[in-house]
Design a protein around this motif. Sequence first.
Motif, PDB file in Angstrom:
ATOM      1  N   ASP A 148       0.829  -1.195   0.000  1.00  0.00           N
ATOM      2  CA  ASP A 148       0.000   0.000   0.000  1.00  0.00           C
ATOM      3  C   ASP A 148       0.869   1.253   0.000  1.00  0.00           C
ATOM      4  O   ASP A 148       2.108   1.175  -0.047  1.00  0.00           O
ATOM      5  N   ARG A 149       0.237   2.394   0.039  1.00  0.00           N
ATOM      6  CA  ARG A 149       0.937   3.689  -0.012  1.00  0.00           C
ATOM      7  C   ARG A 149       2.030   3.788   1.053  1.00  0.00           C
ATOM      8  O   ARG A 149       3.156   4.201   0.771  1.00  0.00           O
ATOM      9  N   HIS A 150       1.696   3.421   2.269  1.00  0.00           N
ATOM     10  CA  HIS A 150       2.669   3.482   3.369  1.00  0.00           C
ATOM     11  C   HIS A 150       3.868   2.576   3.085  1.00  0.00           C
ATOM     12  O   HIS A 150       5.019   2.979   3.289  1.00  0.00           O
ATOM     13  N   ALA A 151       3.622   1.380   2.616  1.00  0.00           N
ATOM     14  CA  ALA A 151       4.704   0.430   2.336  1.00  0.00           C
ATOM     15  C   ALA A 151       5.606   0.943   1.217  1.00  0.00           C
ATOM     16  O   ALA A 151       6.843   0.854   1.314  1.00  0.00           O
ATOM     17  N   VAL A 152       5.022   1.485   0.158  1.00  0.00           N
ATOM     18  CA  VAL A 152       5.806   2.011  -0.964  1.00  0.00           C
ATOM     19  C   VAL A 152       6.688   3.152  -0.482  1.00  0.00           C
ATOM     20  O   VAL A 152       7.895   3.194  -0.765  1.00  0.00           O
ATOM     21  N   ARG A 153       6.125   4.069   0.274  1.00  0.00           N
ATOM     22  CA  ARG A 153       6.898   5.210   0.763  1.00  0.00           C
ATOM     23  C   ARG A 153       8.000   4.764   1.723  1.00  0.00           C
ATOM     24  O   ARG A 153       9.128   5.253   1.643  1.00  0.00           O
ATOM     25  N   THR A 154       7.698   3.824   2.600  1.00  0.00           N
ATOM     26  CA  THR A 154       8.698   3.328   3.550  1.00  0.00           C
ATOM     27  C   THR A 154       9.851   2.643   2.823  1.00  0.00           C
ATOM     28  O   THR A 154      11.021   2.880   3.125  1.00  0.00           O
ATOM     29  N   GLU A 155       9.531   1.800   1.848  1.00  0.00           N
ATOM     30  CA  GLU A 155      10.585   1.118   1.085  1.00  0.00           C
ATOM     31  C   GLU A 155      11.422   2.116   0.292  1.00  0.00           C
ATOM     32  O   GLU A 155      12.642   1.954   0.170  1.00  0.00           O
ATOM     33  N   ALA A 156      10.793   3.155  -0.234  1.00  0.00           N
ATOM     34  CA  ALA A 156      11.529   4.174  -0.987  1.00  0.00           C
ATOM     35  C   ALA A 156      12.498   4.921  -0.070  1.00  0.00           C
ATOM     36  O   ALA A 156      13.648   5.188  -0.445  1.00  0.00           O
ATOM     37  N   ILE A 157      12.058   5.255   1.121  1.00  0.00           N
ATOM     38  CA  ILE A 157      12.924   5.937   2.090  1.00  0.00           C
ATOM     39  C   ILE A 157      14.117   5.053   2.439  1.00  0.00           C
ATOM     40  O   ILE A 157      15.265   5.513   2.434  1.00  0.00           O
ATOM     41  N   GLU A 158      13.855   3.784   2.723  1.00  0.00           N
ATOM     42  CA  GLU A 158      14.954   2.849   3.043  1.00  0.00           C
ATOM     43  C   GLU A 158      15.937   2.749   1.887  1.00  0.00           C
ATOM     44  O   GLU A 158      17.152   2.784   2.095  1.00  0.00           O
ATOM     45  N   GLN A 159      15.442   2.640   0.677  1.00  0.00           N
ATOM     46  CA  GLN A 159      16.319   2.485  -0.480  1.00  0.00           C
ATOM     47  C   GLN A 159      17.117   3.766  -0.736  1.00  0.00           C
ATOM     48  O   GLN A 159      18.282   3.699  -1.126  1.00  0.00           O
ATOM     49  N   ALA A 160      16.501   4.907  -0.511  1.00  0.00           N
ATOM     50  CA  ALA A 160      17.209   6.179  -0.690  1.00  0.00           C
ATOM     51  C   ALA A 160      18.375   6.280   0.287  1.00  0.00           C
ATOM     52  O   ALA A 160      19.493   6.656  -0.095  1.00  0.00           O
ATOM     53  N   LEU A 161      18.145   5.940   1.541  1.00  0.00           N
ATOM     54  CA  LEU A 161      19.212   5.986   2.544  1.00  0.00           C
ATOM     55  C   LEU A 161      20.302   4.970   2.233  1.00  0.00           C
ATOM     56  O   LEU A 161      21.500   5.293   2.277  1.00  0.00           O
ATOM     57  N   ALA A 162      19.902   3.750   1.893  1.00  0.00           N
ATOM     58  CA  ALA A 162      20.880   2.704   1.563  1.00  0.00           C
ATOM     59  C   ALA A 162      21.702   3.095   0.342  1.00  0.00           C
ATOM     60  O   ALA A 162      22.926   2.873   0.302  1.00  0.00           O
ATOM     61  N   GLY A 163      21.069   3.695  -0.651  1.00  0.00           N
ATOM     62  CA  GLY A 163      21.778   4.124  -1.848  1.00  0.00           C
ATOM     63  C   GLY A 163      22.771   5.236  -1.562  1.00  0.00           C
ATOM     64  O   GLY A 163      23.880   5.252  -2.113  1.00  0.00           O
ATOM     65  N   LEU A 164      22.383   6.177  -0.704  1.00  0.00           N
ATOM     66  CA  LEU A 164      23.326   7.228  -0.307  1.00  0.00           C
ATOM     67  C   LEU A 164      24.530   6.626   0.401  1.00  0.00           C
ATOM     68  O   LEU A 164      25.674   6.982   0.115  1.00  0.00           O
ATOM     69  N   ILE A 165      24.280   5.716   1.325  1.00  0.00           N
ATOM     70  CA  ILE A 165      25.373   5.076   2.064  1.00  0.00           C
ATOM     71  C   ILE A 165      26.320   4.374   1.094  1.00  0.00           C
ATOM     72  O   ILE A 165      27.538   4.525   1.179  1.00  0.00           O
TER      73      ILE A 165
END
Length: 171
Positions: free
Chosen positions: A139-156
Amino acid sequence: MNEDILALSARLGEICRARGITITTAESCTGGGVGCAITAVSGSSEYFETGFITYSNTAKTQQLGVSESELAEHGAVSAAVVKAMVAGACRASGAHYAVALSGVAGPGGGSVEKPVGTVWIGFGSPNASDALCYRFDGDRHAVRTEAIEQALAGLIERLSGVPDPNDPPIL
């Protein structure tokens, strides 16, 4: 905020402090979630001064300098636009590096080409960036949460091997 996101944010902060790197965010579908995660870490003001929530195309153009022609040609959910968001966020903030996100969190708004769960994430500096397309489930919450995690992991991942921006250039 979940423990995984907080752990990623803490690790990102360690890297930024150790290397003297400043970062910024340019967010659409996550609505400031990446910036919220970064600032959940005490001392984040050492490496994070500002972030941009550019939910509309007008905001992307006005705040980050994304061209109207790029938006018309590629759409907001595209590699070209998140790369332009990265460059614009770095220029506007003076940060060394940025992460930018634009996607379709749902439940509506998807298309055959860009179904719900499609999120483009751009990473880079004012002069160089890359962008990756993700398809997240839920759902919307899951998509946004996964995007946030991936953004942080990608920056790292990208900043782990970046030299200190204050070091003299290697010739």
